[in-house]
Scaffold this active site. Structure first.
Site, PDB file in Angstrom:
ATOM      1  N   SER A   1       8.720   3.589  -2.453  1.00 53.99           N
ATOM      2  CA  SER A   1       8.422   2.672  -1.339  1.00 53.99           C
ATOM      3  C   SER A   1       9.629   2.220  -0.409  1.00 53.99           C
ATOM      4  CB  SER A   1       7.545   1.639  -1.771  1.00 53.99           C
ATOM      5  OG  SER A   1       7.448   0.461  -0.843  1.00 53.99           O
TER       6      SER A   1
ATOM      7  N   ASP B   1       2.714   8.332   5.854  1.00 56.71           N
ATOM      8  CA  ASP B   1       1.539   7.899   6.913  1.00 56.71           C
ATOM      9  C   ASP B   1       0.499   8.943   7.745  1.00 56.71           C
ATOM     10  OD1 ASP B   1       2.106   5.286   6.345  1.00 56.71           O
ATOM     11  OD2 ASP B   1       3.691   5.168   7.569  1.00 56.71           O
TER      12      ASP B   1
ATOM     13  N   LYS C   1       7.485   1.786  14.708  1.00 60.61           N
ATOM     14  CA  LYS C   1       6.966   0.634  14.062  1.00 60.61           C
ATOM     15  C   LYS C   1       8.172   0.087  13.011  1.00 60.61           C
ATOM     16  CE  LYS C   1       3.075   0.430  11.578  1.00 60.61           C
ATOM     17  NZ  LYS C   1       3.241   0.229  10.160  1.00 60.61           N
TER      18      LYS C   1
HETATM   19  C1  S3P Z   1       7.009   1.371   6.033  1.00 64.53           C
HETATM   20  C2  S3P Z   1       7.131   1.950   4.486  1.00 64.53           C
HETATM   21  C3  S3P Z   1       5.983   2.720   4.130  1.00 64.53           C
HETATM   22  C4  S3P Z   1       4.750   3.064   5.485  1.00 64.53           C
HETATM   23  C5  S3P Z   1       4.662   1.799   6.244  1.00 64.53           C
HETATM   24  C6  S3P Z   1       5.886   1.593   6.996  1.00 64.53           C
HETATM   25  C7  S3P Z   1       8.280   0.482   6.397  1.00 64.53           C
HETATM   26  O1  S3P Z   1       5.296   2.010   3.274  1.00 64.53           O
HETATM   27  O2  S3P Z   1       3.709   3.468   4.790  1.00 64.53           O
HETATM   28  O3  S3P Z   1       3.625   2.298   7.404  1.00 64.53           O
HETATM   29  O4  S3P Z   1       8.534   0.324   7.558  1.00 64.53           O
HETATM   30  O5  S3P Z   1       9.066   0.468   5.554  1.00 64.53           O
HETATM   31  P1  S3P Z   1       5.593   2.036   1.746  1.00 64.53           P
HETATM   32  O6  S3P Z   1       6.917   1.584   1.703  1.00 64.53           O
HETATM   33  O7  S3P Z   1       4.559   1.154   0.909  1.00 64.53           O
HETATM   34  O8  S3P Z   1       5.682   3.433   1.187  1.00 64.53           O
END
Ligand code: S3P
Length: 438
Positions: A164, A317, A19
């Site tokens: 994040s 996740d 994803k």
């Molecule tokens: C993601 C980062 C994560 C993750 C999300 C996808 C990404 O979130 O939980 O499902 O693709 O950068 P955070 O950046 O809020 O930790």
């Protein structure tokens, strides 16, 4: 949807594309003049919402055969959208795209579904204002929100206050259309797909581990070169058939071609520490990422563990499904340093704790930790209907759980599964699982 105990799970589970990488391939393709081709793209609703948004900013995106073709507008070439950008359930879409447009002289308004409109956005808009952008919206810092892009963006040096990848990525993507050097410093390393892909498109970007943390330096205004991208399969989706195989008697499941980027693979190491019969076969490199075939077999003798807090970002996740496995292990699994779980598609500690307790499992929790008291294989009651709060990973975790509880498990809403894993139901059925719509 309801799941119930059935025979062993066997066979191969071909999970969909990653994803995170799918979102980024469309966004960077949209910022590149020429044709970027993407295969293996996750066709989940979250990624389709990113595609729709990129079209609204001027990119052409279409699927021909199995390949997605992206004709982009170039760095700084975004058009002003004619309507509100609805990012549905997808935090990655809204946060990365806000960053991407924040250094162009255009205005865009973003909204989402009931889950996304509850999630914090100030973590992204705060650094974007340093570039010269302005954010207008509700006093709570939640969507709907309008971003007025900076006319004369300035580069930024920013230490992310929360671990994040979405915040880091928003700043880096904004930095693309600022002159000079944009620097992001992160104390805890989060998934690095944005950095890897920026380098792949031709940006000058470097990463250095220092006492302050990981320092990422990007030169603004690069000339992107269109790419052919093969999206690897998603380790976060692989987690579901892997964990299901560990808790269903007699199972032996192969999950081929899974990206084992160290910033994503924390769950698999935690499972191995618990004593799971989980092996990495055929280790290799593909597109600059480590890849393996995962083999998971029924593991009745797993033990609870202490999950190191510093590993949290690499499996953020996966805590919901790990907590399910922990219920079938002997002893406690303690998971500290996970405050971020409270601001995902749902408050994931709360959502999992409610469902686990309803299924007969003791859970203790604090603001940034939780502990699951394992009952051991064969002794988890189940028999509950669980609220999923518009969160795909909560829905899939409890459906995996019901494959091994004494009584079936139901979730009130299976719809959100389509955001990340639209083929979940069929894939699990092909392995021999009983997951049905009720
Ligand atoms: C993601 C980062 C994560 C993750 C999300 C996808 C990404 O979130 O939980 O499902 O693709 O950068 P955070 O950046 O809020 O930790």
């Amino acid at each position: 949807m309801t799941s119930r105990r059935a025979g062993p799970l066997t066979g191969e589970a071909h999970v969909p594309g990653d994803k995170s990488i799918s979102h980024r391939s469309l966004i960077l393709g949209a910022m590149t003049v020429g044709e970027t081709k993407v295969t293996g793209l996750l066709e989940g609703q979250d990624v389709l919402d990113t595609a729709k948004a990129m079209r609204a900013f001027g990119a052409q995106i279409e699927k021909i055969g199995e390949t997605w073709h992206v004709h982009g507008v170039g760095v700084g070439g975004f058009l002003e959208p004619e309507n509100v950008i609805d990012c549905g359930n997808s935090g990655t879409s809204v946060r990365l795209i806000m960053g991407t447009m924040a250094t162009s002289p255009i205005v865009a308004t973003f909204t989402g579904d009931a889950s996304l409109n509850k999630r914090p956005m100030a973590r992204v808009t705060d650094p974007l204002t340093l570039f010269g952008a302005r954010a207008y919206g509700r006093s709570s810092g939640r969507l709907p929100m309008t971003i007025v892009g900076a006319k004369e963006p300035m580069p930024v040096r920013y230490a992310t206050p929360v671990p994040s990848a979405q915040v880091k990525s928003a700043v880096l993507l904004a930095g693309l259309n600022a002159p000079g050097e944009t620097v992001v410093i992160e104390r805890e390393s989060t998934r690095d797909h944005t950095e890897r892909m920026l380098a792949g498109f031709g940006a000058s970007i470097s990463t250095e581990d220092t006492k302050e943390g990981r320092v990422i330096t990007l030169q603004g205004r690069p000339e992107f070169v269109p790419q052919d991208i093969v999206v690897p399969r998603d380790p976060s989706s692989a987690a579901f058939p892997v964990c299901a195989a560990l808790i269903v008697e007699g199972s032996d499941v192969l999950v081929p071609n899974i990206g084992l980027n160290p910033t994503r693979a924390g769950l698999f190491f935690a499972l191995q520490e618990m004593g799971a019969n989980l092996t990495f076969e055929n280790m290799r490199e593909a597109g600059g990422e480590p890849v393996a075939d995962l083999r998971a077999k029924f593991s009745p003798d797993m033990k609870g563990i202490e999950v190191p807090a510093e590993r949290a970002a690499t499996m953020i996740d996966e805590y919901p499904v790990l907590s399910v496995v922990a219920a079938f292990a002997q002893g406690k699994t303690h998971m500290p340093g996970v405050k971020e779980l409270r601001v995902k598609e749902s408050d994931r500690i709360d959502a999992m704790a409610r469902g686990l307790r309803a299924a007969g499992v003791q859970v203790d929790e604090g603001e940034d930790w939780w502990t699951v008291h394992g009952r051991g294989f064969g002794d988890v009651a189940g028999g509950a209907t669980v609220e999923t709060f518009l969160d795909h990973r909560i829905a899939m975790s409890f459906l995996v759980m019901g494959l091994a509880t004494n009584a079936p498990m139901s979730v009130d809403d299976g719809q959100p599964i389509a955001t990340s894993f639209p083929i979940f139901e069929g894939l699990m059925a092909d392995l021999g699982a009983h997951v049905e719509r009720t």
